[in-house]
Enzyme design. Structure first.
Site, PDB file in Angstrom:
ATOM      1  CG  HIS A   1       6.862   3.095  -7.284  1.00  0.00           C
ATOM      2  ND1 HIS A   1       6.164   2.696  -8.385  1.00  0.00           N
ATOM      3  CD2 HIS A   1       5.982   3.090  -6.253  1.00  0.00           C
ATOM      4  CE1 HIS A   1       4.903   2.473  -8.044  1.00  0.00           C
ATOM      5  NE2 HIS A   1       4.764   2.704  -6.759  1.00  0.00           N
TER       6      HIS A   1
HETATM    7  C1  UD1 Z   1       3.454   5.121  -2.041  1.00  0.00           C
HETATM    8  C2  UD1 Z   1       2.412   4.003  -1.932  1.00  0.00           C
HETATM    9  C3  UD1 Z   1       2.364   3.227  -3.234  1.00  0.00           C
HETATM   10  C4  UD1 Z   1       2.183   4.145  -4.423  1.00  0.00           C
HETATM   11  C5  UD1 Z   1       3.280   5.200  -4.406  1.00  0.00           C
HETATM   12  C6  UD1 Z   1       3.197   6.180  -5.540  1.00  0.00           C
HETATM   13  C7  UD1 Z   1       2.091   3.026   0.286  1.00  0.00           C
HETATM   14  C8  UD1 Z   1       2.265   1.777   1.073  1.00  0.00           C
HETATM   15  N1  UD1 Z   1       2.727   3.044  -0.883  1.00  0.00           N
HETATM   16  O1  UD1 Z   1       4.736   4.510  -2.156  1.00  0.00           O
HETATM   17  O2  UD1 Z   1       1.272   2.327  -3.187  1.00  0.00           O
HETATM   18  O3  UD1 Z   1       2.262   3.390  -5.613  1.00  0.00           O
HETATM   19  O4  UD1 Z   1       3.178   5.924  -3.163  1.00  0.00           O
HETATM   20  O5  UD1 Z   1       4.301   7.030  -5.512  1.00  0.00           O
HETATM   21  O6  UD1 Z   1       1.403   3.922   0.740  1.00  0.00           O
HETATM   22  N2  UD1 Z   1       9.596  10.844  -0.693  1.00  0.00           N
HETATM   23  C9  UD1 Z   1      10.132  12.030  -1.132  1.00  0.00           C
HETATM   24  N3  UD1 Z   1       9.276  13.025  -1.443  1.00  0.00           N
HETATM   25  C10 UD1 Z   1       7.927  12.891  -1.358  1.00  0.00           C
HETATM   26  C11 UD1 Z   1       7.413  11.668  -0.912  1.00  0.00           C
HETATM   27  C12 UD1 Z   1       8.257  10.641  -0.584  1.00  0.00           C
HETATM   28  O7  UD1 Z   1      11.337  12.194  -1.228  1.00  0.00           O
HETATM   29  O8  UD1 Z   1       7.194  13.854  -1.678  1.00  0.00           O
HETATM   30  C13 UD1 Z   1      10.501   9.746  -0.352  1.00  0.00           C
HETATM   31  C14 UD1 Z   1      10.280   9.267   1.063  1.00  0.00           C
HETATM   32  O9  UD1 Z   1      11.089   9.925   1.955  1.00  0.00           O
HETATM   33  C15 UD1 Z   1      10.569   7.797   0.979  1.00  0.00           C
HETATM   34  C16 UD1 Z   1      10.263   7.448  -0.454  1.00  0.00           C
HETATM   35  O10 UD1 Z   1      10.160   8.654  -1.172  1.00  0.00           O
HETATM   36  O11 UD1 Z   1      11.928   7.549   1.203  1.00  0.00           O
HETATM   37  C17 UD1 Z   1       9.008   6.640  -0.600  1.00  0.00           C
HETATM   38  O12 UD1 Z   1       7.865   7.303  -0.094  1.00  0.00           O
HETATM   39  P1  UD1 Z   1       6.725   6.494   0.685  1.00  0.00           P
HETATM   40  O13 UD1 Z   1       5.779   7.450   1.293  1.00  0.00           O
HETATM   41  O14 UD1 Z   1       7.331   5.477   1.582  1.00  0.00           O
HETATM   42  O15 UD1 Z   1       5.916   5.675  -0.387  1.00  0.00           O
HETATM   43  P2  UD1 Z   1       6.067   5.363  -1.938  1.00  0.00           P
HETATM   44  O16 UD1 Z   1       7.201   4.446  -2.198  1.00  0.00           O
HETATM   45  O17 UD1 Z   1       6.000   6.636  -2.720  1.00  0.00           O
END
Ligand code: UD1
Length: 370
Positions: A215
């Site tokens: 991820h």
């Molecule tokens: C975040 C953390 C990372 C951690 C990871 C665990 C930061 C900088 N990064 O990254 O350190 O290892 O969490 O998962 O804080 N999304 C969904 N549903 C959700 C949450 C997110 O669909 O419940 C989607 C979002 O729209 C986005 C993507 O997943 O497109 C990534 O979510 P984001 O909050 O940017 O962080 P992670 O990549 O999960």
């Protein structure tokens, strides 16, 4: 007979959690504080992870209460997520001032909540302090540096973390080695996850498959890199079946780059994000794990499962020296996989990975405040 006097006013402690790995870190502390008559812990959910599968299911499995407040931050750029937490949590702190704020890990909410609290002169602690990858292109590294600079109490998991903080000039009075909180969660839920039937549901046998998770933006946010990784995954699943629970970020990129359909092959089980117990059941019976996660490097080390980490560095070097972890690059992955499959691992005991970290943190809080 003496009766123990109940403190007049209990210490109010905010446990701030934003994203999936944070829920595993606050849970043991919440359970430890629940039994202390002097403490009143409140869960603050910033709302960075909001889907049932990324958030609520963990609250249920970990026995966490409904959040005292959910700040509803959601997705966004780093600046947006950080800024929204800073503003929303500051407003919460002004209304509902706690005596202590605990932030965990290294997600965007970690420095944001810490900044909001310390500027209001509320004592603030960082659980899992001092980890450093020395890679400033990682958003999490910046989050760690900022958080450790501003927090009053730095609760570290291992000696290398203490050394990193000391090398940055942080006075040793702020540094307290408490151990690895993720291992508390693992030990707490081990009896439960051993009963999960996910292997049967997927038709897998113990030690007969590998687990894959990806991820990190550095691996999944470029079409070229992700395409190379897809080729490697296709080659790897010919050596042993692979289970690949897809993080939402990774699923979105695979779809955007038109790569997901290439992964529809018989020995690759693509799954939605898994609950904690089902996932740890999968990991604990795996022959090998390939990942770019931080927590999994620790969990596999504790469980004695070989772990190949697709990163140039790790902020958890103890998993390389005392654990089962190896750093791999795309061009070394398949050779390292063959070597991991051929070699048995013998993990050593890692100091303070004993399931007692939350108790040590609770004792430290009591010593300071009560
Ligand atoms: C975040 C953390 C990372 C951690 C990871 C665990 C930061 C900088 N990064 O990254 O350190 O290892 O969490 O998962 O804080 N999304 C969904 N549903 C959700 C949450 C997110 O669909 O419940 C989607 C979002 O729209 C986005 C993507 O997943 O497109 C990534 O979510 P984001 O909050 O940017 O962080 P992670 O990549 O999960």
């Amino acid at each position: 007979m003496t009766t123990q006097k109940r403190p007049e006013r209990r210490l109010t402690i905010d446990l701030v959690a934003a994203a999936r790995p944070n829920f595993m870190k606050i849970a043991p502390l919440w359970h430890a504080l629940k039994t202390r008559p002097w403490a009143r812990a409140r869960v603050v959910h910033t709302g960075q992870h909001y889907d049932y599968a990324m958030s609520q299911v963990f609250f249920e499995e970990l026995g966490l209460p409904a959040p005292f407040v959910n700040l509803g931050i959601g997705s966004g750029s780093h600046g947006q997520q950080t800024g929204r937490v800073l503003e929303a949590y500051e407003a919460h702190l002004v209304r509902e001032r706690p005596d202590l704020v605990v932030v965990v890990g290294d997600v965007n909410a970690t420095p944001a909540a810490a900044l909001a609290a310390v500027k209001l002169h509320i004592p603030t602690a960082h659980l899992e302090a001092g980890l450093r990858s020395f890679d400033r292109t990682m958003p999490e590294e910046i989050n760690r540096l900022v958080t450790d600079t501003v927090c009053d109490f730095l609760w570290t998991p291992s000696a290398d973390a203490d050394e990193n903080l000391a090398a940055e000039g942080i006075p040793k009075e702020r540094i307290h080695r408490v151990g690895n909180i993720m291992i508390d969660t693992l030990i707490m839920l081990m009896p439960r996850f051993k009963q999960e039937d996910i292997l049967q549901r997927l038709g897998l046998r113990e030690q007969g498959y590998g687990v894959l998770t990806l991820h990190r933006p550095s691996n999944v946010d470029s079409r070229e890199k992700l395409s190379v990784l897809c080729d490697l995954i296709l080659a790897a699943q010919k050596r042993l079946p692979l289970v690949f629970p897809l993080h939402p970020r990774t699923r979105a990129r695979l779809e955007e780059y038109g790569l997901l359909s290439r992964l529809e092959v018989p020995h690759l089980h693509i799954l939605p994000p898994q609950p904690y117990c089902a996932f740890m059941r999968l990991v604990s019976a795996a022959r090998v794990v390939v990942t770019d996660s931080g927590g999994l490097q620790e969990e596999t080390s504790y469980l004695g499962i070989p772990c190949l980490t697709l990163r140039n560095n790790t902020e958890r070097p103890i998993t390389l020296t005392l654990g089962t972890n190896r750093l791999v690059r795309p061009d070394t992955l398949l050779a390292e996989l063959d070597s991991a499959l051929a070699t048995p691992v013998r993990p050593k005991d890692i100091p303070l990975w004993d399931g007692q970290t939350a108790s040590r943190v609770a004792e430290h809080i009591q010593t300071i405040f009560c």
